[in-house]
Design an enzyme around this catalytic site. Structure first.
Site, PDB file in Angstrom:
ATOM      1  N   ARG A  76     -35.649 -31.010   5.551  1.00 42.05           N
ATOM      2  CA  ARG A  76     -34.444 -31.682   5.069  1.00 42.05           C
ATOM      3  C   ARG A  76     -33.566 -30.737   4.252  1.00 42.05           C
ATOM      4  NH1 ARG A  76     -36.527 -37.243   5.277  1.00 42.05           N
ATOM      5  NH2 ARG A  76     -34.851 -38.728   4.949  1.00 42.05           N
ATOM      6  N   ARG A  98     -28.139 -41.399  -0.295  1.00 42.79           N
ATOM      7  CA  ARG A  98     -28.910 -40.749   0.767  1.00 42.79           C
ATOM      8  C   ARG A  98     -27.994 -40.118   1.806  1.00 42.79           C
ATOM      9  NH1 ARG A  98     -32.216 -45.548   2.509  1.00 42.79           N
ATOM     10  NH2 ARG A  98     -33.294 -44.182   3.972  1.00 42.79           N
ATOM     11  N   LYS A 158     -34.501 -42.062  14.005  1.00 40.28           N
ATOM     12  CA  LYS A 158     -35.531 -41.031  14.181  1.00 40.28           C
ATOM     13  C   LYS A 158     -36.912 -41.676  14.335  1.00 40.28           C
ATOM     14  CE  LYS A 158     -34.565 -38.837  10.292  1.00 40.28           C
ATOM     15  NZ  LYS A 158     -33.445 -39.629   9.739  1.00 40.28           N
ATOM     16  N   ARG A 166     -37.318 -51.764   2.922  1.00 41.45           N
ATOM     17  CA  ARG A 166     -37.640 -50.612   2.075  1.00 41.45           C
ATOM     18  C   ARG A 166     -36.843 -50.655   0.788  1.00 41.45           C
ATOM     19  NH1 ARG A 166     -37.347 -45.322   5.827  1.00 41.45           N
ATOM     20  NH2 ARG A 166     -36.433 -44.532   3.894  1.00 41.45           N
ATOM     21  N   ARG A 201     -32.379 -53.137   8.314  1.00 40.11           N
ATOM     22  CA  ARG A 201     -33.611 -52.460   8.729  1.00 40.11           C
ATOM     23  C   ARG A 201     -34.836 -53.077   8.048  1.00 40.11           C
ATOM     24  NH1 ARG A 201     -34.523 -46.017   8.629  1.00 40.11           N
ATOM     25  NH2 ARG A 201     -34.434 -46.122   6.363  1.00 40.11           N
TER      26      ARG A 201
HETATM   27  P1  AMP Z   1     -37.213 -41.279   5.292  1.00 43.78           P
HETATM   28  O1  AMP Z   1     -38.251 -42.311   5.534  1.00 43.78           O
HETATM   29  O2  AMP Z   1     -37.322 -40.087   6.212  1.00 43.78           O
HETATM   30  O3  AMP Z   1     -35.821 -41.851   5.252  1.00 43.78           O
HETATM   31  O4  AMP Z   1     -37.498 -40.680   3.820  1.00 43.78           O
HETATM   32  C1  AMP Z   1     -37.420 -41.517   2.673  1.00 43.78           C
HETATM   33  C2  AMP Z   1     -37.280 -40.676   1.432  1.00 43.78           C
HETATM   34  O5  AMP Z   1     -38.417 -39.824   1.276  1.00 43.78           O
HETATM   35  C3  AMP Z   1     -36.086 -39.720   1.396  1.00 43.78           C
HETATM   36  O6  AMP Z   1     -34.883 -40.365   0.989  1.00 43.78           O
HETATM   37  C4  AMP Z   1     -36.559 -38.689   0.378  1.00 43.78           C
HETATM   38  O7  AMP Z   1     -36.470 -39.181  -0.946  1.00 43.78           O
HETATM   39  C5  AMP Z   1     -38.048 -38.570   0.717  1.00 43.78           C
HETATM   40  N1  AMP Z   1     -38.300 -37.513   1.727  1.00 43.78           N
HETATM   41  C6  AMP Z   1     -38.764 -37.680   2.992  1.00 43.78           C
HETATM   42  N2  AMP Z   1     -38.858 -36.506   3.637  1.00 43.78           N
HETATM   43  C7  AMP Z   1     -38.435 -35.565   2.756  1.00 43.78           C
HETATM   44  C8  AMP Z   1     -38.264 -34.144   2.817  1.00 43.78           C
HETATM   45  N3  AMP Z   1     -38.553 -33.454   3.934  1.00 43.78           N
HETATM   46  N4  AMP Z   1     -37.781 -33.518   1.709  1.00 43.78           N
HETATM   47  C9  AMP Z   1     -37.494 -34.190   0.579  1.00 43.78           C
HETATM   48  N5  AMP Z   1     -37.616 -35.514   0.460  1.00 43.78           N
HETATM   49  C10 AMP Z   1     -38.081 -36.204   1.528  1.00 43.78           C
END
Ligand code: AMP
Length: 212
Positions: A88, A167, A13, A156, A123
């Site tokens: 999400r 996740r 994404k 990360r 990553r």
């Molecule tokens: P990402 O970088 O999109 O993989 O997001 C990393 C982490 O941030 C996720 O595993 C969640 O813990 C948190 N997070 C990001 N976006 C959301 C969302 N829309 N709702 C809840 N948690 C989020």
């Protein structure tokens, strides 16, 4: 264009958001990146989110909805935006609807779980601008450093095997059902995101009806 990018963690994404942002001239809003920045700066949101992120859990809906609503009210979003990582949960999708945000398309990047596990372990992310890299599939020109800002590339904290499985479970249980919500609205587009980057770029263009 008001676009949502959906897909499991590591589906690409961030990478597709970066490409589409340039192509369409609109901002990408990555909630994950916003939260990681908030953690770095130790803001109230950052402090509230840190534990959830490190455990691979979702940050509560009320925190996320407030964060995204505020971001969408900024002037650069008037001409459109790309949401990466939001909504999400079905509650988040409904909150976006209730706020009167009219989404044009939802692009779902489909990638199998076994491919995800392999991808996430290689990553990397720029520690300065958050640009996504992969030491196997999307290498920077200079090893260890970002092509766009020269920042150091880091792994990360949540890209570790124990958290990755959490996740993925969270994605299947809480995020995947949103597909139905957008399918019913007739705005869901699906693209395969499993092959080489060039193939995924072509799949995305086709799914969104974007010509060269
Ligand atoms: P990402 O970088 O999109 O993989 O997001 C990393 C982490 O941030 C996720 O595993 C969640 O813990 C948190 N997070 C990001 N976006 C959301 C969302 N829309 N709702 C809840 N948690 C989020």
């Amino acid at each position: 264009m008001k676009l949502i990018l959906m897909g499991p963690p590591g589906a690409g994404k961030g990478t597709q958001g970066e490409i589409l942002e340039k192509k369409l001239g609109i901002s990408t809003i990555s909630t994950g990146l916003m939260l990681r920045t908030a953690i770095k700066e130790q803001t109230e949101v950052g402090k509230a989110a840190e534990k959830y992120i490190n455990e691979g859990k979702l940050v509560p809906d009320d925190v996320m909805v407030a964060l995204v609503k505020e971001r969408l009210s900024q002037p650069d979003c008037e001409k459109g935006f790309i949401l990466d990582g939001f909504p999400r949960t079905t509650a988040q999708a409904e909150a976006l609807d209730a706020a009167g945000v009219e989404i044009d398309k939802v692009l779902l990047l489909e990638v199998d779980d076994d491919v995800i596990v392999d991808r996430l372990s290689s990553r990397r992310e720029c520690s300065k601008c958050g640009a996504p890299y992969n030491i196997k599939f999307k290498k920077p020109a200079k090893e260890g450093f970002c092509d766009s800002c020269g920042g150091e590339l880091i792994c990360r904290k949540d890209d570790v095997p124990e958290t990755i499985q959490n996740r993925l479970n969270v994605y299947h249980e809480q995020t995947e059902p949103i597909k139905e919500f957008y399918l019913a609205k007739g705005i869901l587009a699906v693209a395969k995101g499993e092959d080489a980057l060039e193939d995924t770029i072509a799949n995305v263009e086709k799914a969104l009806g974007l010509g060269e």
